[in-house]
Design a protein around this motif. Structure first.
Motif, PDB file in Angstrom:
ATOM      1  N   ALA A   1       0.834  -1.204   0.000  1.00 14.85           N
ATOM      2  CA  ALA A   1       0.000   0.000   0.000  1.00 14.85           C
ATOM      3  C   ALA A   1       0.858   1.239   0.000  1.00 14.85           C
ATOM      4  O   ALA A   1       0.519   2.253  -0.600  1.00 14.85           O
ATOM      5  N   ALA A   2       1.998   1.156   0.675  1.00 19.43           N
ATOM      6  CA  ALA A   2       2.871   2.332   0.789  1.00 19.43           C
ATOM      7  C   ALA A   2       3.579   2.640  -0.509  1.00 19.43           C
ATOM      8  O   ALA A   2       3.878   3.793  -0.801  1.00 19.43           O
ATOM      9  N   ILE A   3       3.883   1.591  -1.305  1.00 18.42           N
ATOM     10  CA  ILE A   3       4.655   1.843  -2.511  1.00 18.42           C
ATOM     11  C   ILE A   3       3.783   2.277  -3.679  1.00 18.42           C
ATOM     12  O   ILE A   3       4.289   2.741  -4.700  1.00 18.42           O
ATOM     13  N   SER A   4       2.502   2.102  -3.584  1.00 20.09           N
ATOM     14  CA  SER A   4       1.615   2.487  -4.679  1.00 20.09           C
ATOM     15  C   SER A   4       0.840   3.719  -4.273  1.00 20.09           C
ATOM     16  O   SER A   4      -0.100   3.640  -3.493  1.00 20.09           O
ATOM     17  N   ILE A   5       1.282   4.859  -4.770  1.00 24.33           N
ATOM     18  CA  ILE A   5       0.612   6.105  -4.440  1.00 24.33           C
ATOM     19  C   ILE A   5       0.077   6.719  -5.718  1.00 24.33           C
ATOM     20  O   ILE A   5       0.499   6.372  -6.821  1.00 24.33           O
ATOM     21  N   THR A   6      -0.861   7.601  -5.570  1.00 25.30           N
ATOM     22  CA  THR A   6      -1.520   8.167  -6.738  1.00 25.30           C
ATOM     23  C   THR A   6      -1.451   9.680  -6.709  1.00 25.30           C
ATOM     24  O   THR A   6      -1.725  10.299  -5.705  1.00 25.30           O
ATOM     25  N   ARG A   7      -1.034  10.241  -7.853  1.00 24.01           N
ATOM     26  CA  ARG A   7      -1.061  11.687  -7.977  1.00 24.01           C
ATOM     27  C   ARG A   7      -2.345  12.126  -8.667  1.00 24.01           C
ATOM     28  O   ARG A   7      -2.986  13.073  -8.279  1.00 24.01           O
ATOM     29  N   SER A   8      -2.687  11.423  -9.742  1.00 24.20           N
ATOM     30  CA  SER A   8      -3.827  11.852 -10.550  1.00 24.20           C
ATOM     31  C   SER A   8      -4.948  10.830 -10.523  1.00 24.20           C
ATOM     32  O   SER A   8      -5.897  10.951 -11.276  1.00 24.20           O
ATOM     33  N   GLY A   9      -4.816   9.824  -9.628  1.00 21.00           N
ATOM     34  CA  GLY A   9      -5.846   8.813  -9.541  1.00 21.00           C
ATOM     35  C   GLY A   9      -5.515   7.550 -10.296  1.00 21.00           C
ATOM     36  O   GLY A   9      -6.178   6.537 -10.135  1.00 21.00           O
ATOM     37  N   ALA A  10      -4.453   7.558 -11.153  1.00 19.09           N
ATOM     38  CA  ALA A  10      -4.136   6.368 -11.929  1.00 19.09           C
ATOM     39  C   ALA A  10      -2.656   6.019 -11.900  1.00 19.09           C
ATOM     40  O   ALA A  10      -2.274   4.915 -12.252  1.00 19.09           O
ATOM     41  N   GLU A  11      -1.826   6.927 -11.509  1.00 19.03           N
ATOM     42  CA  GLU A  11      -0.388   6.731 -11.608  1.00 19.03           C
ATOM     43  C   GLU A  11       0.158   5.940 -10.438  1.00 19.03           C
ATOM     44  O   GLU A  11      -0.100   6.249  -9.285  1.00 19.03           O
ATOM     45  N   GLN A  12       0.967   4.932 -10.738  1.00 15.92           N
ATOM     46  CA  GLN A  12       1.572   4.099  -9.718  1.00 15.92           C
ATOM     47  C   GLN A  12       3.043   4.433  -9.608  1.00 15.92           C
ATOM     48  O   GLN A  12       3.752   4.484 -10.608  1.00 15.92           O
ATOM     49  N   VAL A  13       3.519   4.663  -8.398  1.00 20.33           N
ATOM     50  CA  VAL A  13       4.935   4.907  -8.145  1.00 20.33           C
ATOM     51  C   VAL A  13       5.487   3.706  -7.397  1.00 20.33           C
ATOM     52  O   VAL A  13       5.027   3.380  -6.307  1.00 20.33           O
ATOM     53  N   LEU A  14       6.466   3.047  -7.991  1.00 22.68           N
ATOM     54  CA  LEU A  14       7.099   1.897  -7.366  1.00 22.68           C
ATOM     55  C   LEU A  14       8.335   2.365  -6.615  1.00 22.68           C
ATOM     56  O   LEU A  14       9.174   3.070  -7.183  1.00 22.68           O
ATOM     57  N   ARG A  15       8.449   1.959  -5.378  1.00 26.05           N
ATOM     58  CA  ARG A  15       9.560   2.377  -4.530  1.00 26.05           C
ATOM     59  C   ARG A  15      10.292   1.157  -3.979  1.00 26.05           C
ATOM     60  O   ARG A  15       9.752   0.059  -3.914  1.00 26.05           O
ATOM     61  N   GLY A  16      11.525   1.385  -3.536  1.00 31.03           N
ATOM     62  CA  GLY A  16      12.284   0.342  -2.886  1.00 31.03           C
ATOM     63  C   GLY A  16      12.462  -0.865  -3.780  1.00 31.03           C
ATOM     64  O   GLY A  16      12.646  -0.769  -4.997  1.00 31.03           O
ATOM     65  N   ALA A  17      12.377  -2.072  -3.172  1.00 32.47           N
ATOM     66  CA  ALA A  17      12.590  -3.302  -3.914  1.00 32.47           C
ATOM     67  C   ALA A  17      11.596  -3.457  -5.052  1.00 32.47           C
ATOM     68  O   ALA A  17      11.910  -4.040  -6.101  1.00 32.47           O
ATOM     69  N   GLU A  18      10.388  -2.921  -4.905  1.00 33.14           N
ATOM     70  CA  GLU A  18       9.385  -3.009  -5.966  1.00 33.14           C
ATOM     71  C   GLU A  18       9.828  -2.263  -7.219  1.00 33.14           C
ATOM     72  O   GLU A  18       9.422  -2.601  -8.334  1.00 33.14           O
ATOM     73  N   ALA A  19      10.643  -1.238  -7.037  1.00 33.68           N
ATOM     74  CA  ALA A  19      11.069  -0.434  -8.179  1.00 33.68           C
ATOM     75  C   ALA A  19      12.084  -1.170  -9.043  1.00 33.68           C
ATOM     76  O   ALA A  19      12.277  -0.819 -10.201  1.00 33.68           O
TER      77      ALA A  19
END
Length: 446
Positions: A17-35
């Motif tokens: 949940a922490a690694i998937s954030i939304t700016r415009s309602g659709a954009e996924q940002v992958l962080r850490g190992a997920e990236a």
């Protein structure tokens, strides 16, 4: 109730949940190992953010040899781009097209490195295909970088960075053939690995910058340069013997006529793509880092390049992380390493780099950078094989990058395209070269 429901949520779910954030309602940002991911997670619009704190320890994963097999492009295979854009085949049948540059009059100059020639593609603004295809010059030695000089609408020279030299051709807008033989400008170190050389000029036209990659992977068999970065840089620039790595893993600076060679920046293993950021005039590098350290080490990167800065190779990487192969060799350098701006998935093979200066893309793209990822061989799960957008805010990199053009991979073992060059056409479209099937693609707004 809230306490008991939270207790039932797994730690993994919280992290996801922490690694998937939304700016415009659709954009996924992958962080850490997920990236770190692999080609199966690639998708236009997916954003990644990798920080130095995300890096695994050395030896956490074994090193892999996993070269791709390049196959003929299936008739149905078309690269994927974000919603609101379209991509069209601009040119085909080229022989390993590498760096591509836009001349002031709109002509596209393409370095065909293997055959040793420069080709020109010409089309009307807005045209989806090249109308003409001419060979500008032949007989070059693995040409890669191209630059027009001086800056402005009426350059007098086309500079070409061969693997062993910089040469230049007298040039006038509209030339389709070189008017004479090239003039030698500067000799460059060559041999070993990393044969590409890119070239740019500073905005004041007073300095020529040339990138020269290392001859080896991670400084194998090096002698010891003088103690301290300052002494090393000074003596290195004067040509002090340091084996095959003298004046390599660096960005070199010259006068435009090739005189007064100096080291501009050091410790950059292989700055394949050079570009000047509009407005700031700052040089940037698209860099291949070292192999053999595992799937997720060492990240490739795109970064601003500061004069006099040291980026760590071969003793350190991404700051004060010491390469185990050189443990204890240079403690004096540990606190001198400049951390790159944008860390990429390791082994992506980041090549050509350009800044978006057009006006046809949405306003938020203007000033951002695009880099071509040629694709991995030293990773168990394939990565790269795409074009990425480097996000900037007020001219400063945020550390995030976005998958922009994907779809060159067919499966775990086969690919049809390997992106190399990126340039902005006079009409604002983005052109991408790939040397797997010898094609150039045009990205524009729908």
């Amino acid at each position: 109730m809230r306490k008991s429901s939270l207790a039932g949520v797994s730690i993994a779910a919280v992290i996801l949940a922490a690694i998937s954030i939304t700016r415009s309602g659709a954009e996924q940002v992958l962080r850490g190992a997920e990236a770190f991911g692999d080609w199966q997670r690639d998708k236009p619009g997916t954003v990644r953010l990798i920080t130095p704190q995300d890096l695994p320890r050395p030896g956490a994963m074994a090193s892999s040899s996993n070269s791709s097999r390049v196959v003929q492009r299936p008739a149905s295979a078309v690269p994927q781009v974000p919603a609101g854009f379209k991509i069209e085949l601009f040119a085909s049948g080229l022989s390993g097209p590498r760096i591509i540059r836009t001349a002031p009059n709109g002509d596209m100059f393409v370095a065909e490195t293997g055959p040793g020639r420069i080709r020109i593609l010409r089309s009307a603004d807005g045209a989806a295909k090249s109308a003409t295809n001419d060979v500008y010059a032949t007989g070059l030695n693995r040409p890669f970088g191209l630059a027009f000089f001086p800056s402005g609408d009426n350059p007098q020279w086309l500079y070409v960075a061969n693997t062993d030299s910089v040469v230049r051709f007298a040039y006038r807008n509209g030339d389709l053939k070189a008017s004479g033989k090239p003039e030698a400008v500067a000799r460059l170190p060559h041999g070993g690995n990393h044969f590409t050389r890119d070239i740019v000029f500073t905005p004041d036209d007073k300095r020529m910058l040339v990138s020269v990659g290392s001859a080896g992977n991670a400084g194998e068999g090096l002698g010891q340069p003088p103690q301290g970065v300052e002494a090393w840089s000074r003596d290195h620039a004067l040509g002090a013997p340091w084996g095959i790595e003298t004046d390599r893993a660096a960005v070199l600076a010259f006068d435009p006529d090739g005189k007064n060679q100096k080291l501009f920046a050091t410790g950059i293993r292989n700055c394949v793509g050079l570009a000047i950021q509009p407005g700031s005039g700052t040089p940037w590098c698209s860099t291949n880092e070292r192999d053999g350290r595992g799937d997720n080490l060492v990240p490739d990167y795109v970064t601003r390049v500061r004069e006099g800065a040291f980026y760590g190779w071969p003793w350190y990487y991404i700051g004060a992380n010491e390469d185990p192969a050189h443990a204890g060799a240079r403690p004096d350098l540990k606190d001198r390493v400049t951390v790159p701006d944008v860390l990429l998935q390791a082994h992506s093979a980041s090549l050509g780099l350009t800044f978006y200066t057009g006006s046809s893309f949405p306003p938020e793209y203007r000033g951002d950078a695009f880099a071509a990822e040629h694709g991995s061989w030293n990773r168990s799960k394939r990565t790269g094989y795409k074009v990425i957008r480097i996000r900037l805010k007020d001219g400063v990199p945020t550390g995030e990058y976005e998958d922009f053009v994907t779809g060159f991979v067919i499966g775990d073992n086969e690919v049809w395209g390997r992106p190399v060059g990126v340039t902005v056409a006079r009409d604002g479209a983005l052109l991408v070269s790939e040397d797997g099937n010898g094609t150039i693609w045009r990205v524009s707004r729908e």
